[in-house]
Write a protein that holds these residues in place. Structure first.
Motif, short mmCIF file in Angstrom:
data_model
loop_
_atom_site.label_atom_id
_atom_site.label_comp_id
_atom_site.label_asym_id
_atom_site.label_seq_id
_atom_site.Cartn_x
_atom_site.Cartn_y
_atom_site.Cartn_z
N ILE A 191 -30.97 -29.49 33.74
CA ILE A 191 -31.36 -29.32 32.45
C ILE A 191 -31.07 -30.62 31.69
CG2 ILE A 191 -30.72 -26.79 32.62
CD1 ILE A 191 -28.02 -27.29 31.50
N ILE A 192 -31.61 -30.97 30.60
CA ILE A 192 -31.53 -32.04 29.93
C ILE A 192 -31.41 -31.73 28.46
CG2 ILE A 192 -32.71 -34.05 28.93
CD1 ILE A 192 -34.50 -33.92 31.45
N ALA A 193 -30.15 -32.16 27.88
CA ALA A 193 -29.72 -31.75 26.67
C ALA A 193 -29.49 -32.95 25.55
CB ALA A 193 -28.46 -30.79 26.60
N ALA A 194 -30.00 -32.96 24.35
CA ALA A 194 -29.74 -34.10 23.58
C ALA A 194 -28.78 -33.74 22.48
CB ALA A 194 -31.03 -34.44 22.70
N SER A 195 -29.03 -32.84 21.40
CA SER A 195 -28.23 -32.65 20.42
C SER A 195 -26.89 -31.78 20.96
CB SER A 195 -28.77 -31.94 19.07
OG SER A 195 -29.75 -30.87 19.84
N ALA A 196 -27.35 -31.19 22.04
CA ALA A 196 -25.98 -30.01 22.34
C ALA A 196 -25.18 -30.85 23.14
CB ALA A 196 -26.75 -29.12 23.41
N ILE A 197 -25.16 -32.21 23.40
CA ILE A 197 -24.16 -33.05 23.96
C ILE A 197 -23.52 -34.02 22.92
CG2 ILE A 197 -23.92 -34.84 25.60
CD1 ILE A 197 -25.37 -33.50 27.58
N PHE A 198 -24.58 -34.65 22.31
CA PHE A 198 -24.23 -36.03 21.46
C PHE A 198 -24.21 -35.54 20.13
CE2 PHE A 198 -26.34 -38.29 24.95
CZ PHE A 198 -25.30 -39.22 25.49
N GLY A 199 -24.66 -34.13 19.62
CA GLY A 199 -24.53 -33.84 18.18
C GLY A 199 -23.31 -32.88 17.94
N LYS A 200 -22.25 -32.59 18.91
CA LYS A 200 -21.35 -31.70 18.90
C LYS A 200 -19.97 -32.26 18.65
CE LYS A 200 -24.02 -28.16 19.70
NZ LYS A 200 -23.85 -27.10 18.71
N GLY A 201 -19.91 -33.72 18.24
CA GLY A 201 -18.78 -34.10 17.81
C GLY A 201 -17.96 -34.57 19.12
N ASN A 202 -17.48 -33.51 19.79
CA ASN A 202 -16.49 -33.68 21.00
C ASN A 202 -17.58 -33.62 22.10
OD1 ASN A 202 -14.96 -33.35 23.32
ND2 ASN A 202 -13.12 -32.67 21.72
N ILE A 203 -17.92 -34.85 22.82
CA ILE A 203 -18.91 -34.56 24.01
C ILE A 203 -18.26 -34.05 25.43
CG2 ILE A 203 -20.09 -36.30 25.57
CD1 ILE A 203 -20.67 -38.31 23.38
N ASN A 204 -17.17 -34.42 25.41
CA ASN A 204 -16.52 -33.59 26.65
C ASN A 204 -16.37 -32.03 26.60
OD1 ASN A 204 -14.72 -33.96 29.14
ND2 ASN A 204 -13.32 -32.62 28.07
N GLU A 205 -16.01 -31.67 25.39
CA GLU A 205 -16.21 -30.21 25.23
C GLU A 205 -17.56 -29.62 25.21
OE1 GLU A 205 -13.34 -27.87 24.89
OE2 GLU A 205 -12.18 -29.55 25.58
N ALA A 206 -18.40 -30.61 24.86
CA ALA A 206 -20.04 -29.82 24.59
C ALA A 206 -20.39 -29.86 26.08
CB ALA A 206 -20.95 -30.93 23.83
N VAL A 207 -20.19 -30.76 26.93
CA VAL A 207 -20.54 -30.77 28.51
C VAL A 207 -19.83 -29.66 29.17
CG1 VAL A 207 -20.81 -32.09 30.48
CG2 VAL A 207 -21.24 -33.25 28.47
N LYS A 208 -18.74 -29.40 28.81
CA LYS A 208 -17.88 -28.37 29.38
C LYS A 208 -18.58 -27.05 29.19
CE LYS A 208 -13.14 -26.26 29.64
NZ LYS A 208 -11.73 -26.43 29.10
N ALA A 209 -18.75 -26.81 27.87
CA ALA A 209 -19.42 -25.72 27.30
C ALA A 209 -20.75 -25.30 28.17
CB ALA A 209 -19.52 -25.44 25.95
N LEU A 210 -21.48 -26.38 28.22
CA LEU A 210 -22.94 -26.28 28.87
C LEU A 210 -22.63 -25.63 30.08
CD1 LEU A 210 -24.97 -29.22 27.90
CD2 LEU A 210 -25.52 -26.84 27.51
N ARG A 211 -21.52 -26.41 30.97
CA ARG A 211 -21.35 -25.76 32.51
C ARG A 211 -20.88 -24.49 32.34
NH1 ARG A 211 -22.90 -29.70 35.76
NH2 ARG A 211 -22.50 -31.77 35.85
N GLU A 212 -20.04 -24.26 31.58
CA GLU A 212 -19.60 -22.76 31.51
C GLU A 212 -20.45 -21.64 31.41
OE1 GLU A 212 -16.47 -23.09 28.55
OE2 GLU A 212 -14.86 -23.68 30.25
N SER A 213 -21.64 -22.04 30.44
CA SER A 213 -22.73 -21.12 30.11
C SER A 213 -23.50 -20.93 31.25
CB SER A 213 -23.41 -21.68 28.90
OG SER A 213 -24.26 -22.92 29.24
N ILE A 214 -23.67 -21.94 32.20
CA ILE A 214 -24.58 -21.75 33.33
C ILE A 214 -23.90 -21.13 34.37
CG2 ILE A 214 -25.39 -23.35 35.29
CD1 ILE A 214 -25.87 -25.46 33.20
N GLU A 215 -22.68 -21.22 34.37
CA GLU A 215 -21.85 -20.45 35.51
C GLU A 215 -22.08 -18.84 35.17
OE1 GLU A 215 -17.89 -22.31 35.30
OE2 GLU A 215 -18.92 -24.13 36.48
N LYS A 216 -22.01 -18.61 33.75
CA LYS A 216 -21.98 -16.99 33.37
C LYS A 216 -23.52 -16.43 33.40
CE LYS A 216 -17.67 -17.63 30.91
NZ LYS A 216 -17.42 -17.73 29.45
#
Length: 227
Positions: A191-216
């Protein structure tokens, strides 16, 4: 494991080195660089130099997405890239383009606009590394995921499995914590994300949230209804 690509389209270009570093530390798997010519899509972004600069700044794989009309004119400029995506709608002779990409040492990925049917790529699946399914009309960041594209991804997955093709599915467009699990459950490998990674302020938390959403992805009834 599903791979996450960070599209630099929404990155802060005045601080690109630091943005890439943060994304690497957050655990993204590759970087995605869009190149638009203002003809194939109604926008212009990122010249050849940006892609080469990104490649120098990271140890991660870099994929260049050519949203251009004259694909063959640009391929030789990207000899250092790991993957090159081209649009099936932009080429008359896809086998020629695929071979040219392979000749420079990159892996070819064929991209499809939302309305382009899958039979347009049926006969080249054995020749490409991946298929990039656009889940928005290409050209601009921040658009909403087109829901019917989940069925397209699922149909493509069936084509790949039933045909015995070794092809990865990439999905780009409107990817966030709501849509990433939809794409993955439908069959996406990347999956490729732009604003969901770089547009969220905290990049680490943004990527973590994406991974967690996939796992669920299997726990959400809404996803089950869409897929």
């Amino acid at each position: 494991m599903v791979k996450i690509g960070a599209s630099i389209l929404s990155a802060d270009f005045s601080n690109l080195k630091e943005e890439l570093k943060k994304a690497e530390e957050a655990g993204v798997d590759f970087f995605h660089v869009d190149m638009m010519d203002g003809h194939f899509v109604p926008n212009i972004s990122m010249g050849i130099g940006i892609a080469k600069h990104v490649k120098k700044l990271t140890s991660l794989p870099v994929e260049v997405h050519l949203m251009v009309e004259n694909v063959d004119l640009f391929i030789n400029e990207f000899k250092d890239m790991d993957y090159i995506s081209f649009h099936i709608e932009a080429v008359r002779f896809p086998f020629r383009i695929i071979n040219k990409i392979k000749e420079i040492g990159a892996k070819p990925i064929v991209a499809l606009n939302p309305a382009t049917p899958l039979d347009a790529i049926e006969y080249i699946l054995d020749e490409v590394h991946g298929v990039l399914v656009m889940t928005v009309e290409p050209g601009f960041a921040g658009q909403k995921f087109i829901p019917i594209m989940a069925k397209k991804i699922r149909k493509l997955k069936s084509m790949i499995v039933e045909g015995g093709h070794e092809v990865e599915i990439y999905v780009d467009g409107g990817i966030n914590t709501k849509t990433a699990p939809i794409a993955v459950k439908a069959g996406a490998d990347n999956i490729i994300a732009a604003s969901a990674i770089f547009g969220k302020g905290n990049i680490n938390e943004a990527v973590k949230a994406l991974r967690e959403s996939i796992e669920k992805k299997y726990l959400d009834d809404e996803i089950n209804r869409i897929i």
